[in-house]
Motif scaffolding. Structure first.
Motif, short mmCIF file in Angstrom:
data_model
loop_
_atom_site.label_atom_id
_atom_site.label_comp_id
_atom_site.label_asym_id
_atom_site.label_seq_id
_atom_site.Cartn_x
_atom_site.Cartn_y
_atom_site.Cartn_z
N GLN A 160 0.82 -1.16 0.00
CA GLN A 160 -0.11 -0.07 -0.09
C GLN A 160 0.87 1.21 -0.01
OE1 GLN A 160 -3.10 -0.18 3.23
NE2 GLN A 160 -3.80 -2.08 2.43
N HIS A 175 -6.41 3.05 3.00
CA HIS A 175 -7.72 2.23 2.81
C HIS A 175 -8.40 2.86 3.91
CE1 HIS A 175 -4.99 -0.49 5.84
NE2 HIS A 175 -5.07 0.72 6.11
N SER A 177 -9.60 1.23 6.38
CA SER A 177 -9.46 0.40 7.55
C SER A 177 -9.15 1.25 8.88
CB SER A 177 -8.52 -0.85 7.40
OG SER A 177 -8.76 -1.61 6.09
N GLN A 180 -11.80 1.47 10.90
CA GLN A 180 -12.07 0.51 12.06
C GLN A 180 -11.47 1.06 13.44
OE1 GLN A 180 -10.69 -3.38 11.59
NE2 GLN A 180 -10.97 -3.20 9.19
N ARG A 201 -3.59 5.63 -3.37
CA ARG A 201 -2.44 4.75 -3.36
C ARG A 201 -1.59 5.20 -4.54
NH1 ARG A 201 -4.53 -0.98 -1.96
NH2 ARG A 201 -5.82 -0.38 -0.29
N GLN A 215 -13.56 3.11 -0.82
CA GLN A 215 -13.84 1.88 -0.43
C GLN A 215 -15.02 2.08 0.76
OE1 GLN A 215 -10.28 0.74 1.66
NE2 GLN A 215 -9.61 -0.47 -0.27
N GLU A 217 -15.59 0.58 4.38
CA GLU A 217 -15.34 -0.46 5.37
C GLU A 217 -16.29 -0.90 5.99
OE1 GLU A 217 -12.01 -0.86 5.27
OE2 GLU A 217 -11.67 -2.03 6.83
N PHE A 255 -3.98 -10.13 4.91
CA PHE A 255 -4.09 -8.71 5.57
C PHE A 255 -3.78 -8.81 6.88
CE2 PHE A 255 -7.32 -9.40 2.10
CZ PHE A 255 -6.94 -8.35 1.19
N PHE A 257 -4.28 -7.12 9.19
CA PHE A 257 -5.43 -6.86 10.34
C PHE A 257 -6.37 -7.97 10.36
CE2 PHE A 257 -7.10 -4.90 6.70
CZ PHE A 257 -6.09 -4.56 5.93
N VAL A 258 -6.38 -8.85 9.73
CA VAL A 258 -7.27 -10.12 9.88
C VAL A 258 -6.65 -11.63 9.62
CG1 VAL A 258 -9.51 -8.82 8.80
CG2 VAL A 258 -7.74 -9.95 7.53
N PRO A 289 -12.04 -7.80 -0.18
CA PRO A 289 -11.29 -8.60 0.92
C PRO A 289 -11.94 -8.39 2.33
CG PRO A 289 -10.67 -6.33 0.10
CD PRO A 289 -11.75 -6.63 -0.38
N CYS A 290 -11.95 -9.53 3.04
CA CYS A 290 -12.55 -9.55 4.46
C CYS A 290 -11.80 -10.55 5.34
CB CYS A 290 -14.10 -9.96 4.10
SG CYS A 290 -14.20 -11.32 3.24
N ALA A 312 -14.27 -7.85 9.70
CA ALA A 312 -14.32 -6.48 8.94
C ALA A 312 -14.15 -6.97 7.69
CB ALA A 312 -12.73 -6.03 9.44
N PHE A 313 -14.67 -6.04 6.73
CA PHE A 313 -14.37 -6.32 5.33
C PHE A 313 -14.40 -4.87 4.68
CE2 PHE A 313 -18.46 -4.20 4.09
CZ PHE A 313 -19.12 -4.57 5.54
N GLY A 314 -13.64 -4.89 3.54
CA GLY A 314 -13.14 -3.54 2.91
C GLY A 314 -13.83 -3.47 1.45
N1 PHE Z 1 -7.90 -2.61 3.94
C1 PHE Z 1 -7.73 -3.60 2.84
C2 PHE Z 1 -7.49 -2.94 1.64
O1 PHE Z 1 -7.52 -1.92 1.20
C3 PHE Z 1 -9.06 -4.36 2.71
C4 PHE Z 1 -9.68 -5.05 3.91
C5 PHE Z 1 -10.42 -4.57 4.78
C6 PHE Z 1 -9.26 -6.45 4.30
C7 PHE Z 1 -10.91 -5.15 5.86
C8 PHE Z 1 -9.62 -6.97 5.31
C9 PHE Z 1 -10.60 -6.38 6.11
O2 PHE Z 1 -6.69 -3.85 0.77
#
Ligand code: PHE
Length: 347
Positions: A160, A175, A177, A180, A201, A215, A217, A255, A257-258, A289-290, A312-314
């Motif tokens: 990133q 992102h 995120s 979060q 980015r 995005q 989130e 990722f 964070f997950v 992505p999640c 979590a998801f994005g």
């Molecule tokens: N923040 C990640 C991205 O931009 C996406 C993501 C969000 C992945 C939440 C997992 C959970 O690539």
């Protein structure tokens, strides 16, 4: 004397009927109730009257004063309403009618397709009890990386690459995120929220990549949350957005964070899975992505990981727009090309 007061009342009532604007009304008020006004004129001549006469006339003149005041107030409200209505009539514009807008030489307005999708998704999530949160575009290292389990030297930072400010402490968020982290700072579990917004980015652009994109989130933290909950919410979302069942697949994805992390792909709706430039000939588009929120992230957010967990998801909003409207190049979205955006006029 009594007669004089009665005459004054009549005189006032007929004068009031003639009043047609607020400055005339103010003059009328001064004329009757002012220091040198008509009522005071009569009261002055009371000075030498006998006490009982004085008393009854005093009462009568007070009544008259009250009467005049309340009539003036009534008239004043009435005039105000008339003035507002006259102004509305003069400036009236039926913005629901295209013809009326064109008559007035105005351009019909509409929302950008990303805003249209964003609002729809917000509605879907609000109906499922999620809050909508916002976050700053300019972030600090802590919210964009560190509190998301991406320490200073972690190679995931390279995935990133972004635009840093000269102080090397602030950056354009890569992102959503970060929302979060900010969401956890200000609430205690259980909670669930979504946070839409622009992200940036440092990237070479092509048909499916832009340096600025959008995005949404999502985060849900509570007791005994599972991957099944995550899949349920994602499937509900996608079938609402596309108004039909879409084919999805879940792949492992990394990722920091997950854990576990997934990539949820949908079958390309541009080519129906046959292969095109948007899906890079694979038939699938990476959309969501999640994963289950990493315990380190929950700890940064002061969430007790013995008791709570979450997902979590994005969601990539631009790709979603492209899939839904059959747009084959992401660069159209920021082109500012009127021929393109006018397809999305809301009327
Ligand atoms: N923040 C990640 C991205 O931009 C996406 C993501 C969000 C992945 C939440 C997992 C959970 O690539």
């Amino acid at each position: 004397m009594m007669q004089k007061l009665e005459d004054l009342q009549k005189e006032f009532s007929s004068a009031l009927k003639e009043v047609s604007d607020s400055s005339a009304l103010a003059n009328l008020k001064a004329d009757f109730l002012g220091k040198k006004g008509k009522l005071n004129g009569i009261l002055k001549s009371l000075k030498d009257a006998a006490p009982d006469v004085k008393k009854s006339l005093g009462m009568k003149s007070n009544e008259l004063k009250e009467f005049i005041l309340s009539e003036i107030n009534r008239k004043s409200t009435q005039l105000e309403m008339e003035e507002i209505n006259a102004r509305l009539k003069k400036n009236w514009q039926d913005i629901s009618l295209r013809a009326s807008i064109q008559d007035k030489g105005l351009q019909a307005a509409g929302y950008h397709p990303v805003s249209i999708i964003q609002r729809e998704i917000e509605d879907i999530f609000t109906s499922m009890g999620f809050e909508i949160l916002d976050g700053p575009h300019i972030e600090d290292d802590y919210h964009n990386f560190e509190a998301l389990n991406i320490p200073d030297t972690h190679p995931a930072r390279d995935m990133q690459d972004t635009f840093w400010f000269q102080d090397m402490k602030h950056l354009l968020r890569t992102h959503t995120s970060c929302i979060q982290v900010r969401g956890m700072e200000s609430r205690r579990p259980p909670f669930k929220f979504v946070g839409p917004g622009k992200v940036f980015r440092c990237e070479a652009t092509d048909a499916s990549h832009e340096a600025a994109f959008h995005q949404l989130e999502g985060m849900m933290v509570g007791k005994n949350i599972s991957v099944a909950n995550l899949i349920y919410f994602m499937k509900t979302l996608l079938s609402e957005i596309f108004r039909k069942e879409v084919n999805v697949r879940l792949r492992p994805g990394f990722f920091p964070f997950v854990e576990p992390g997934f990539e949820l792909d949908i079958e390309c709706l541009i080519c129906g899975g046959k292969g095109c430039s948007v899906c890079k000939q694979s038939g699938w588009v990476e959309l969501l992505p999640c994963g289950m929120v990493h315990p380190n992230v929950l700890k940064y957010g002061n969430v007790d990981t013995e008791e709570y967990n979450g997902f979590a998801f994005g969601l990539g909003l631009d790709r979603l727009v492209m899939m839904r409207y059959g747009i084959d190049d992401i660069r159209h979205l920021h082109s500012g090309n009127l021929a393109f955006v006018s397809r999305f006029k809301s009327f």
